[in-house]
Design a protein around this motif. Sequence first.
Motif, PDB file in Angstrom:
ATOM      1  N   CYS A 158       3.336   5.111 -10.765  1.00 21.47           N
ATOM      2  CA  CYS A 158       4.251   4.007 -10.463  1.00 21.47           C
ATOM      3  C   CYS A 158       3.645   2.916  -9.589  1.00 21.47           C
ATOM      4  O   CYS A 158       4.335   1.985  -9.200  1.00 21.47           O
ATOM      5  N   PHE A 159       2.348   2.978  -9.289  1.00 22.91           N
ATOM      6  CA  PHE A 159       1.710   1.871  -8.569  1.00 22.91           C
ATOM      7  C   PHE A 159       1.303   0.814  -9.591  1.00 22.91           C
ATOM      8  O   PHE A 159       0.624   1.110 -10.573  1.00 22.91           O
ATOM      9  N   THR A 160       1.738  -0.405  -9.364  1.00 21.64           N
ATOM     10  CA  THR A 160       1.383  -1.494 -10.263  1.00 21.64           C
ATOM     11  C   THR A 160       1.404  -2.822  -9.525  1.00 21.64           C
ATOM     12  O   THR A 160       2.114  -2.963  -8.520  1.00 21.64           O
ATOM     13  N   THR A 161       0.626  -3.754 -10.003  1.00 24.65           N
ATOM     14  CA  THR A 161       0.671  -5.129  -9.505  1.00 24.65           C
ATOM     15  C   THR A 161       1.126  -6.052 -10.631  1.00 24.65           C
ATOM     16  O   THR A 161       1.150  -7.266 -10.449  1.00 24.65           O
ATOM     17  N   LYS A 162       1.463  -5.472 -11.786  1.00 25.07           N
ATOM     18  CA  LYS A 162       1.842  -6.265 -12.962  1.00 25.07           C
ATOM     19  C   LYS A 162       3.352  -6.248 -13.149  1.00 25.07           C
ATOM     20  O   LYS A 162       3.964  -5.182 -13.143  1.00 25.07           O
ATOM     21  N   GLN A 163       3.916  -7.426 -13.335  1.00 22.99           N
ATOM     22  CA  GLN A 163       5.355  -7.561 -13.565  1.00 22.99           C
ATOM     23  C   GLN A 163       5.756  -6.809 -14.825  1.00 22.99           C
ATOM     24  O   GLN A 163       5.128  -6.970 -15.872  1.00 22.99           O
ATOM     25  N   GLY A 164       6.773  -5.973 -14.744  1.00 30.04           N
ATOM     26  CA  GLY A 164       7.290  -5.281 -15.916  1.00 30.04           C
ATOM     27  C   GLY A 164       6.501  -4.050 -16.333  1.00 30.04           C
ATOM     28  O   GLY A 164       6.802  -3.439 -17.351  1.00 30.04           O
ATOM     29  N   SER A 165       5.497  -3.664 -15.574  1.00 32.60           N
ATOM     30  CA  SER A 165       4.696  -2.486 -15.911  1.00 32.60           C
ATOM     31  C   SER A 165       5.207  -1.274 -15.134  1.00 32.60           C
ATOM     32  O   SER A 165       5.506  -1.385 -13.946  1.00 32.60           O
ATOM     33  N   PRO A 166       5.302  -0.107 -15.801  1.00 31.76           N
ATOM     34  CA  PRO A 166       5.746   1.082 -15.066  1.00 31.76           C
ATOM     35  C   PRO A 166       4.677   1.658 -14.143  1.00 31.76           C
ATOM     36  O   PRO A 166       4.964   2.502 -13.313  1.00 31.76           O
ATOM     37  N   GLY A 167       3.426   1.221 -14.295  1.00 30.26           N
ATOM     38  CA  GLY A 167       2.375   1.695 -13.404  1.00 30.26           C
ATOM     39  C   GLY A 167       1.929   3.117 -13.677  1.00 30.26           C
ATOM     40  O   GLY A 167       1.516   3.829 -12.770  1.00 30.26           O
ATOM     41  N   LEU A 168       1.979   3.532 -14.921  1.00 29.42           N
ATOM     42  CA  LEU A 168       1.595   4.902 -15.261  1.00 29.42           C
ATOM     43  C   LEU A 168       0.257   5.001 -15.983  1.00 29.42           C
ATOM     44  O   LEU A 168      -0.298   6.090 -16.090  1.00 29.42           O
ATOM     45  N   GLY A 169      -0.278   3.904 -16.506  1.00 28.79           N
ATOM     46  CA  GLY A 169      -1.474   3.938 -17.348  1.00 28.79           C
ATOM     47  C   GLY A 169      -2.665   4.642 -16.720  1.00 28.79           C
ATOM     48  O   GLY A 169      -3.246   5.545 -17.316  1.00 28.79           O
ATOM     49  N   LEU A 170      -3.048   4.243 -15.516  1.00 30.64           N
ATOM     50  CA  LEU A 170      -4.224   4.851 -14.882  1.00 30.64           C
ATOM     51  C   LEU A 170      -3.943   6.268 -14.411  1.00 30.64           C
ATOM     52  O   LEU A 170      -4.832   7.128 -14.456  1.00 30.64           O
ATOM     53  N   ALA A 171      -2.714   6.542 -13.974  1.00 33.93           N
ATOM     54  CA  ALA A 171      -2.365   7.911 -13.573  1.00 33.93           C
ATOM     55  C   ALA A 171      -2.450   8.849 -14.774  1.00 33.93           C
ATOM     56  O   ALA A 171      -2.999   9.958 -14.680  1.00 33.93           O
ATOM     57  N   ILE A 172      -1.941   8.398 -15.920  1.00 34.91           N
ATOM     58  CA  ILE A 172      -2.002   9.213 -17.135  1.00 34.91           C
ATOM     59  C   ILE A 172      -3.441   9.367 -17.598  1.00 34.91           C
ATOM     60  O   ILE A 172      -3.858  10.452 -18.010  1.00 34.91           O
ATOM     61  N   ALA A 173      -4.223   8.287 -17.529  1.00 33.88           N
ATOM     62  CA  ALA A 173      -5.631   8.359 -17.947  1.00 33.88           C
ATOM     63  C   ALA A 173      -6.404   9.360 -17.099  1.00 33.88           C
ATOM     64  O   ALA A 173      -7.200  10.140 -17.625  1.00 33.88           O
ATOM     65  N   ARG A 174      -6.164   9.366 -15.794  1.00 33.60           N
ATOM     66  CA  ARG A 174      -6.869  10.320 -14.925  1.00 33.60           C
ATOM     67  C   ARG A 174      -6.446  11.754 -15.246  1.00 33.60           C
ATOM     68  O   ARG A 174      -7.277  12.648 -15.346  1.00 33.60           O
ATOM     69  N   GLN A 175      -5.156  11.971 -15.410  1.00 29.78           N
ATOM     70  CA  GLN A 175      -4.668  13.316 -15.742  1.00 29.78           C
ATOM     71  C   GLN A 175      -5.247  13.774 -17.077  1.00 29.78           C
ATOM     72  O   GLN A 175      -5.655  14.932 -17.221  1.00 29.78           O
ATOM     73  N   ALA A 176      -5.305  12.873 -18.044  1.00 26.75           N
ATOM     74  CA  ALA A 176      -5.849  13.215 -19.357  1.00 26.75           C
ATOM     75  C   ALA A 176      -7.332  13.560 -19.251  1.00 26.75           C
ATOM     76  O   ALA A 176      -7.805  14.514 -19.871  1.00 26.75           O
ATOM     77  N   ALA A 177      -8.083  12.790 -18.473  1.00 26.35           N
ATOM     78  CA  ALA A 177      -9.512  13.074 -18.284  1.00 26.35           C
ATOM     79  C   ALA A 177      -9.702  14.462 -17.670  1.00 26.35           C
ATOM     80  O   ALA A 177     -10.557  15.234 -18.111  1.00 26.35           O
ATOM     81  N   GLU A 178      -8.906  14.777 -16.680  1.00 24.94           N
ATOM     82  CA  GLU A 178      -9.015  16.087 -16.036  1.00 24.94           C
ATOM     83  C   GLU A 178      -8.649  17.211 -16.992  1.00 24.94           C
ATOM     84  O   GLU A 178      -9.228  18.296 -16.931  1.00 24.94           O
ATOM     85  N   SER A 179      -7.708  16.955 -17.896  1.00 25.93           N
ATOM     86  CA  SER A 179      -7.330  17.988 -18.871  1.00 25.93           C
ATOM     87  C   SER A 179      -8.468  18.292 -19.837  1.00 25.93           C
ATOM     88  O   SER A 179      -8.480  19.336 -20.479  1.00 25.93           O
ATOM     89  N   LEU A 180      -9.429  17.364 -19.946  1.00 22.69           N
ATOM     90  CA  LEU A 180     -10.600  17.556 -20.814  1.00 22.69           C
ATOM     91  C   LEU A 180     -11.822  18.034 -20.023  1.00 22.69           C
ATOM     92  O   LEU A 180     -12.939  17.974 -20.520  1.00 22.69           O
ATOM     93  N   ASP A 181     -11.605  18.485 -18.805  1.00 24.51           N
ATOM     94  CA  ASP A 181     -12.691  18.872 -17.900  1.00 24.51           C
ATOM     95  C   ASP A 181     -13.567  17.664 -17.562  1.00 24.51           C
ATOM     96  O   ASP A 181     -14.766  17.767 -17.379  1.00 24.51           O
ATOM     97  N   GLY A 182     -12.917  16.509 -17.493  1.00 21.98           N
ATOM     98  CA  GLY A 182     -13.615  15.279 -17.153  1.00 21.98           C
ATOM     99  C   GLY A 182     -13.125  14.740 -15.826  1.00 21.98           C
ATOM    100  O   GLY A 182     -12.406  15.403 -15.077  1.00 21.98           O
ATOM    101  N   MET A 183     -13.513  13.512 -15.560  1.00 20.06           N
ATOM    102  CA  MET A 183     -13.176  12.893 -14.291  1.00 20.06           C
ATOM    103  C   MET A 183     -13.124  11.382 -14.486  1.00 20.06           C
ATOM    104  O   MET A 183     -13.989  10.808 -15.148  1.00 20.06           O
ATOM    105  N   LEU A 184     -12.122  10.736 -13.911  1.00 21.82           N
ATOM    106  CA  LEU A 184     -11.993   9.285 -13.958  1.00 21.82           C
ATOM    107  C   LEU A 184     -11.936   8.774 -12.538  1.00 21.82           C
ATOM    108  O   LEU A 184     -11.146   9.263 -11.717  1.00 21.82           O
ATOM    109  N   GLU A 185     -12.781   7.783 -12.249  1.00 17.37           N
ATOM    110  CA  GLU A 185     -12.799   7.227 -10.897  1.00 17.37           C
ATOM    111  C   GLU A 185     -12.985   5.719 -10.950  1.00 17.37           C
ATOM    112  O   GLU A 185     -13.527   5.180 -11.918  1.00 17.37           O
ATOM    113  N   LEU A 186     -12.512   5.067  -9.915  1.00 16.79           N
ATOM    114  CA  LEU A 186     -12.745   3.648  -9.732  1.00 16.79           C
ATOM    115  C   LEU A 186     -14.101   3.523  -9.050  1.00 16.79           C
ATOM    116  O   LEU A 186     -14.330   4.100  -7.989  1.00 16.79           O
TER     117      LEU A 186
END
Length: 167
Positions: free
Chosen positions: A119-147
């Motif tokens: 739910c963190f976002t700086t974009k109007q009308g965005s739920p702020g889930l994209g990067l949170a979901i991407a990180r969770q998905a990467a971890e589910s594949l034994d991967g890692m996502l970082e800034l």
Amino acid sequence: YAHLGPAVSLPVPLRDVLNRAVGSLRTHYRDGAHRLRVDVAPRAELVRGNPLVLEQIFVNLLLNAVEASSAPRCVIVTAFPALRPLDRSVETPFYICVRVWDDGPGIPPDQRRFVFDPCFTTKQGSPGLGLAIARQAAESLDGMLELTDDETGTCFSLHLPGWEPDA
């Protein structure tokens, strides 16, 4: 969070999954609104995982790269063999690092620690889930996502298990 698919581990051609992700964002990339360059190094062509989950990760990263501002952006995706960042032992399995970089305004230092928070976002009308979901998905594949720190623009580094045909 949504469950993104079954826990399968298949050899996935990186260019194919990137092409499908870009295809779903064609109004941003194919219509010339933004430029995209993809460079995949030898031995970085195949990753291990679920193709649908990988596609969703790339959709989120590529969309995030162009939604930061309305100005045309250059987005560069590079993939190369690498060690998993937090485990640099000799026994570390073969990984692929995929970097998604854009020449946008970057993420202000005071916001960097929150980008993966739901739910963190700086974009109007965005739920702020994209990067949170991407990180969770990467971890589910034994991967890692970082800034990744970058002096110009924004760069996300995605580490995924590689697929070595000879292994």
